[in-house]
Scaffold this active site. Structure first.
Site, PDB file in Angstrom:
ATOM      1  N   SER B 315      38.647  48.928  33.473  1.00 21.75           N
ATOM      2  CA  SER B 315      38.020  47.915  33.638  1.00 21.75           C
ATOM      3  C   SER B 315      38.645  46.724  34.427  1.00 21.75           C
ATOM      4  CB  SER B 315      37.920  47.202  32.078  1.00 21.75           C
ATOM      5  OG  SER B 315      37.385  45.833  32.433  1.00 21.75           O
ATOM      6  N   TRP B 318      37.643  48.084  38.007  1.00 20.19           N
ATOM      7  CA  TRP B 318      36.477  47.857  38.318  1.00 20.19           C
ATOM      8  C   TRP B 318      36.375  46.499  38.706  1.00 20.19           C
ATOM      9  CZ3 TRP B 318      32.648  44.551  36.071  1.00 20.19           C
ATOM     10  CH2 TRP B 318      31.453  44.795  36.484  1.00 20.19           C
ATOM     11  N   HIS B 319      37.058  45.460  38.244  1.00 20.62           N
ATOM     12  CA  HIS B 319      36.785  43.946  38.626  1.00 20.62           C
ATOM     13  C   HIS B 319      37.069  43.704  39.753  1.00 20.62           C
ATOM     14  CE1 HIS B 319      35.606  43.528  34.317  1.00 20.62           C
ATOM     15  NE2 HIS B 319      35.195  42.387  34.744  1.00 20.62           N
ATOM     16  N   GLY B 320      38.075  44.558  40.409  1.00 18.24           N
ATOM     17  CA  GLY B 320      38.424  44.141  41.823  1.00 18.24           C
ATOM     18  C   GLY B 320      39.678  44.914  42.279  1.00 18.24           C
TER      19      GLY B 320
END
Lengths: 59, 393
Positions: B315, B318-320
């Protein structure tokens, strides 16, 4: 502890999340809905111009 | 921008929603494809590197054509997952991963100067993966090519979700609601509330959150630091829930309902509950396609904690593309693991929790989540500096 769920249901109805108002309350009349939309549009226009990108657009 | 532009409403949403209602059912998916492609090109071209980003429309076509070949249990489905991850890795993480091996830009021979991020790639990649995996598991039917492309190119949800599931979307595409009045009334209300959240709350909070940089942190009074971080916690919630409101409200104009993304997350009283109420479509995706395939909660305790950490690490990444996002993911993984450990040690509760207990649980969850935002909104050295100033002065 009855009030918070009722408040949540009311806010969700006002926010457009749920289709029906909480039990025991009537849906917004066309006049009330028009006024509510007008109020929201006024708030949007009053605060627009400081806009930034949505944060998640860059993800 | 996108959702807070007149172009979105006048050129795309209103014409597309009206056409969708008026066209015969067979033409609707292709209408969605056409408007989705125009939307992708139009808004890609407003960004730097957008011309190349817009050309990435080919990715959609390629994935859609490949996915037509997927048969349940076929290895092609797995190939679909690999190619989706490959596209995401190249476009989003190339400089990050090569930087980890070869150092910063100056010393990295593989640094990609012209790197660009195709609009919404993080989100549509997850929809590609979901489709491939569910075809592999035989959990979804194929549908027509137009329907699949409409699923991917459905523009209200294309850029930042909510992340849809094909098996949920297809019946709604085939038989959308015919209650025009309710759909347009509720949809418009939702869109206006979303815009109000964005303009009135999220954008106003920017005045405080812009200070979350090293120079301002160095000179600020210590007492103001938690206020700035709290402002960011509120800003990101209102910003993304506003986006979700506008996206979901937009889909209502088509007569289509998509999954919810937020359900009062800041009122949650533990971190597991928080993740069931925050970015719900992503949390469910991570549960179904990362946590459960890893073994979920049915393994030995140590393995379950490792699964939680891995899922939240995914997660975070995936966010950055940054080490701060890695730490943010691990922070939440650790909180989930601690909560699980605590719940197991305490055992099942008898009777409803006391009001004081609930208040304490809420306060603890709220503080932990908001401390975690430091890693989300600042790079790692700045976040470290923030905590040093916050706790040590």
């Amino acid at each position: 502890m009855k009030t918070p769920p009722r408040l949540k249901e009311r806010l969700e109805y006002l926010g457009g999340v749920t289709d029906a108002p909480p039990d025991g309350t009537s849906p917004l009349s066309p006049l009330a809905l028009g006024l509510y939309w007008g109020l929201l549009i006024c708030a949007i226009l009053a605060f627009s111009g400081q806009a930034s990108k949505f944060i998640y657009i860059d993800f | 921008m996108i959702f807070n532009t007149l172009a979105y409403f006048l050129l795309f949403l209103i014409p597309a929603a009206l056409l969708f209602r008026l066209l015969p059912p067979g033409a609707r998916p292709w209408m969605c494809v056409l408007f989705g492609a125009l939307f992708f090109v139009y808004f890609s071209l407003t960004e730097s590197g957008g011309a190349m980003g817009a050309a990435c429309l080919a990715i959609f076509a390629w994935e859609a054509l490949c996915s037509r070949l997927y048969r349940p249990g076929s290895m092609l489905c797995l190939l679909g997952v690999v190619q989706s991850v490959f596209f995401l890795a190249v476009f989003k993480y190339w400089n990050f991963f090569t930087g980890l091996v070869f150092g910063p830009r100056e010393t990295n021979p593989f640094y990609w100067e012209g790197a660009f991020l195709p609009l919404g790639i993080s989100f549509f990649t997850f929809e590609f993966i979901h489709y491939a995996v569910d075809r592999y598991r035989d959990k979804t039917r194929t549908g027509s090519l137009g329907q699949y492309m409409a699923f991917i190119l459905f523009f209200p949800t294309m850029v930042a979700g909510p992340i849809k599931r094909y098996q949920d979307f297809l019946p709604k595409l085939e038989a959308p609601s015919t209650d025009w009045r309710t759909d347009w009334e509720r949809g418009t209300t939702r869109i206006l509330c979303g815009l109000a959240k964005k303009f009135v709350i999220a954008d106003t909070l920017t005045a405080m959150t812009v200070h979350l940089n090293q120079a301002d942190l160095a000179v600020a009074h210590r007492a103001i630091l938690p206020v700035w971080l709290l402002a960011y916690g509120m800003q990101i919630y209102f910003d993304f829930s506003a986006y979700s409101d506008i996206a979901i409200g937009s889909t209502r104009l088509f007569g289509i309902k998509v999954p919810e993304n937020f359900d009062w997350p800041y009122l949650c009283t533990n971190i597991a509950e928080f993740w069931r109420h925050w970015h719900i479509s992503l949390s469910k995706w991570l549960t179904d396609y990362v946590y459960i395939p890893l073994g979920g909660s049915r393994r030995a305790p140590v393995r379950v904690y490792a699964n939680l950490m891995t899922t939240m690490l995914v997660s975070g990444i995936w966010h950055g593309a940054g080490t701060n996002f890695v730490v943010w993911g691990l922070w939440h993984g650790a909180l989930l693991a601690i909560h699980r450990l605590w719940s197991g040690w305490r055992g099942p509760r008898e009777g409803p929790p006391s009001l004081a207990g609930q208040a304490l649980s809420w306060a603890l969850t709220f503080v932990m989540v908001n401390l975690g935002w430091a890693f989300f909104c600042m790079d790692l050295p700045t976040a470290r500096f923030f905590f040093r100033r916050l706790f040590l002065g």
